[in-house]
Design an enzyme around this catalytic site. Structure first.
Site, short mmCIF file in Angstrom:
data_model
loop_
_atom_site.label_atom_id
_atom_site.label_comp_id
_atom_site.label_asym_id
_atom_site.label_seq_id
_atom_site.Cartn_x
_atom_site.Cartn_y
_atom_site.Cartn_z
N ILE A 466 0.83 -1.21 0.00
CA ILE A 466 0.00 0.00 0.00
C ILE A 466 0.86 1.26 0.00
O ILE A 466 0.35 2.35 0.22
CB ILE A 466 -1.00 0.00 1.17
CG1 ILE A 466 -0.29 -0.03 2.53
CG2 ILE A 466 -1.94 -1.21 1.05
CD1 ILE A 466 -1.24 0.16 3.72
N ASN A 631 15.04 -1.97 6.10
CA ASN A 631 15.60 -1.03 5.13
C ASN A 631 15.56 0.37 5.75
O ASN A 631 14.49 0.98 5.86
CB ASN A 631 14.76 -1.07 3.84
CG ASN A 631 15.28 -0.14 2.77
OD1 ASN A 631 15.74 0.98 3.03
ND2 ASN A 631 15.22 -0.60 1.52
N GLU A 705 2.86 2.74 11.71
CA GLU A 705 1.92 3.57 12.45
C GLU A 705 2.51 4.30 13.64
O GLU A 705 1.99 5.34 14.06
CB GLU A 705 0.72 2.71 12.89
CG GLU A 705 -0.17 2.41 11.71
CD GLU A 705 -1.12 1.27 11.95
OE1 GLU A 705 -2.30 1.53 12.21
OE2 GLU A 705 -0.69 0.10 11.86
MO1 MOS Z 1 -3.91 0.67 9.55
S1 MOS Z 1 -5.20 2.12 10.28
O1 MOS Z 1 -4.15 -0.58 10.69
O2 MOS Z 1 -4.54 0.24 8.04
#
Ligand code: MOS
Length: 738
Positions: A466, A631, A705
């Site tokens: 992503i 990395n 995150e």
């Molecule tokens: Mo993340 S908010 O766990 O895609």
């Protein structure tokens, strides 16, 4: 020697910048038609009459689907899965005349071009029987209910006796923090291309954070066996949690494609990104802290409320970090949801941990002033040497090292603790800090590794990238485990025909899929060694397998020069086009034995204009301890991206709802503000590497995150230090400082 840990350039960088990387709406499909969604214009009620005639007569239109003519879906059956909310009820689109929230899809128009579809969608009109609706969270607080969060955690947690703890405190604070609804704005909007082969085989090119959960959910909604649904996501242009759920547009694309017997592509518009694909819910969080003169915490109370819809109970688990961050005997937390007539909120980068650390880490700063104590010292004093809610040992924890290294680099010692004393010309200068933390998540994942006779390797895992660089990091993990150079290893992902892996969410891809990739690669190397030591034609024949190692595409006898053979030669002599191994990797006993979390320290400096109330972030130093780093270049980018998200959360981002129609009026990037380059200072990231032998086979904790956690509090704390004004309601806009 190993590729693991090197600042390798992105293996897909060229494909991305030259445009050859294919996103969900870029797959060439013959006979493609385009779909555009029309949404309800009322906050709640029933459609009395829907008029699609003008749209149907519009040029190029193939069909208009409404609740009157759309295919009937089988009744919801599957149980809730922990990933992939909202529940099926919210995905029963076009099945009845009910309107649950403003903007809910009420029609989908299919045409030969996207422009014609968009025009025709604007011609769909509806008459409604409107009903009263509620979007004001404060007004509904008394109806709040406690429900388990997505991980199944109960809404309440208690240990010790907080009343006694508060009574024994020398200093206490009791304050309430609020955060607004926020919308994810990945560059790529949600999009799906749906292709049916006959009535019961469906392929989706979907912009998703989870190809497997999407497959399972869509199959269940259509009543199809999972093997009849294939989901492909080769490139995804950002998700941040919004693409961690199947939303109604996926169903609508597939229903439309079946209706017109042609492949259909549906891309949600930027404005619709604010309508029906999730958002971070508003939170109201009361925090009470008590501490002795020494700084030792005697009590922590954290009561969090978050909004949800009437269709599904999404919990923003803001109290999760509070349970785990500080040593304290007397703790009580609760989180409750307030059901409103809106679309369903969802995960947004560090759900719970971001909003929760804003409250807790602001409160710790307030407590430090109440005690007259340095805020780092206060946190050190309450360092949790074991996981405080379970008493488990940490698999590793380097938080104190993060405080030390980041504060030194930031020159924290130059800070005068008295608010409103530091200036730069006419600007007020503030220095603030906060703790960052995010749990280590790992779920079962599988991978296949294949050594080819041409000396290369191919490694496959369903997964998806992503944006963090999963293609690259998994190539490095594979190259490291195979002991081959990165350029000889190809890693493929993004297809449910490949081995199953979890969602790209919860910062778990490296730990989950990475462990499977590592194990599959180690396993195929063992298979090659077994082949060599039993092959009388090999120079390694007759050796014990434990005496052979892999290096640079060769197998070598340990300590014996000359006894080695290229894997490619071994395969060729044995007439094998390739050698393959599969690994099914999952957490084991270590997950029960240890508590696993990442930690970090955020330090920032702000400049506040005393006349205008404008806040600029001038400087940032952060240190993160997240296990091993695959990395460093990509990791820095992830940490920085999280901090930029935190700057947006602290200073800019807020979705504003019009209470008259239940609609978010911030519907574009002109009115919903995200940080731009001028809002972002140089961000220096220090990585405190941890050699964690327990956490998983490759020792990583996840980095996607943690960067946002603590970031908003660090800014709020710096703003207080600059101005003497404590802003407890995000975002910190100039009106709150004047
Ligand atoms: Mo993340 S908010 O766990 O895609």
């Amino acid at each position: 020697m190993s590729a693991f840990g090197k600042p390798v350039d992105r293996v897909d960088g060229r494909a991305k910048v030259t445009g050859s990387a294919q996103y969900a709406v870029e797959f060439p499909v013959a006979g493609l038609a385009h779909a555009v969604i029309a949404g309800a214009s009322i906050g709640r009620g029933r459609i009395r009459r829907i008029d699609a005639r003008a749209a149907e007569r519009s040029e190029g239109v193939l069909a208009v689907l409404t609740h009157e003519n759309a295919m009937r879906l089988p009744a919801p059956s599957a149980p809730r899965s922990p990933e992939m909310r909202p529940i099926e009820r919210a995905l029963q689109v076009l099945q009845d005349a009910e309107v649950h929230y403003s903007g809910q899809p009420i029609a989908v128009v299919v045409a030969d071009t996207i422009e014609r579809a968009a025009h025709a969608a604007s011609l769909v009109t509806a008459e409604y029987d409107s009903q009263p609706f509620v979007t004001d969270m404060e007004a509904e607080l008394s109806s709040a209910v406690g429900v388990p969060d997505v991980a199944g955690e109960p809404p309440e947690h208690a240990r010790g006796d907080v009343d006694r703890g508060l009574a024994a405190a020398h200093a206490t604070i009791d304050v309430t923090y609020t955060t607004p609804p926020e919308h994810h704005n990945p560059m790529e909007m949600h999009a799906t291309t749906a292709v049916w082969e006959g009535p019961d085989r469906l392929t989706l090119h979907d912009a998703t954070q989870g190809v497997f959960p999407t497959r399972d959910r869509v199959a269940s909604l259509f009543g199809l066996p999972v093997e009849n649904v294939r989901v492909v996501a080769k490139f995804v242009g950002g998700g941040f949690g919004s693409k961690g759920s199947v939303w109604s547009h996926v169903m609508l694309a597939a229903m439309a494609a079946r209706h017109v017997s042609r492949p259909v592509r549906l891309m949600v518009t930027r404005a619709q990104m604010f309508s029906f694909v999730g958002f971070r819910p508003r939170t109201i969080q009361r925090v009470q802290l008590g501490a002795k003169r020494s700084g030792a915490l005697t009590a922590i109370v954290h009561e969090a409320f978050s909004q949800t819809s009437r269709l599904d109970d999404f919990v923003e688990p803001s109290t999760a970090p509070t349970k785990a961050l500080y040593k304290c005997e007397n703790v009580r937390t609760s989180q409750r949801v307030v059901r409103l007539d809106t679309s369903t909120p969802t995960f947004m980068r560090a759900p719970g941990e971001s909003t929760g650390t804003f409250a807790l880490e602001s409160a710790m700063d307030e407590l430090s002033y109440a005690l007259g104590m340095d805020p780092i010292e206060l946190r050190r004093k309450n360092h949790a040497d074991v996981e405080p809610s379970t008493g488990k040992r940490w698999s590793s924890k380097s938080l104190e090292e993060c405080y030390r290294r980041a504060s030194e680099r930031f020159h924290w010692s130059r800070r005068d603790p008295v608010p409103r004393t530091m200036r730069d010309g006419r600007l007020l200068v503030g220095l603030g800090m906060a703790t960052a933390t995010y749990p280590m998540h790992r779920r079962p994942a599988s991978a296949i590794a294949r050594l080819a006779v041409d000396g290369t390797a191919l490694v496959l895992a369903g997964s998806q990238d992503i944006g963090p660089g999963t293609y690259t990091s998994m190539t490095q993990v594979a190259a490291g485990a195979l002991s081959m150079p990165v350029r000889h290893v190809r890693f493929e992902l993004g297809d449910t025909e490949m081995p199953p892996t979890p969602i790209s969410g919860g910062s778990m891809t490296a730990a989950s899929t990475g462990s499977a990739v590592h194990e599959a690669c180690r396993s195929v190397i063992r298979a090659a060694i077994d082949l060599a030591v039993q092959d009388s034609g090999s120079p390694l024949f007759g050796l014990s397998r434990d005496d052979v190692i892999a290096k640079d595409g060769h197998l070598r006898a340990k300590g014996l020069r000359g006894r080695n053979e290229a894997i490619a030669t071994l395969l060729r002599r044995n007439g094998l086009p390739f050698l393959e191994a599969r690994a099914d990797s999952a957490p084991g006993a270590e997950a029960e034995a240890y508590a696993m979390r990442s930690f970090g320290a955020q330090f920032c400096e702000v400049r506040v204009d005393p006349d205008l109330g404008t806040v600029r972030v001038a400087r940032w130093v952060a240190a993160f301890a997240t296990g091993r780093i695959i990395n460093p270049k990509m990791a820095r980018s992830q940490f920085r991206g999280g901090i930029v998200f935190g700057i947006g959360m602290a200073l800019l981002e807020k979705s504003v709802m019009d209470p008259r129609n239940g609609r978010f009026v911030t519907r574009d990037l002109g009115s919903y503000h995200v940080p731009v380059n001028l809002d972002v200072p140089e961000i220096e990231v220090l990585s405190v590497e941890e050699d964690d032998p327990h956490v998983n086979p490759i020792g990583v904790k996840g980095i996607g995150e943690i960067g946002i956690t603590g970031a908003a509090a660090a800014i709020a704390n710096a703003v207080y230090h600059a101005t003497g004004k404590r802003v407890r309601d995000l975002p910190i806009t100039l009106d709150k400082l004047l």
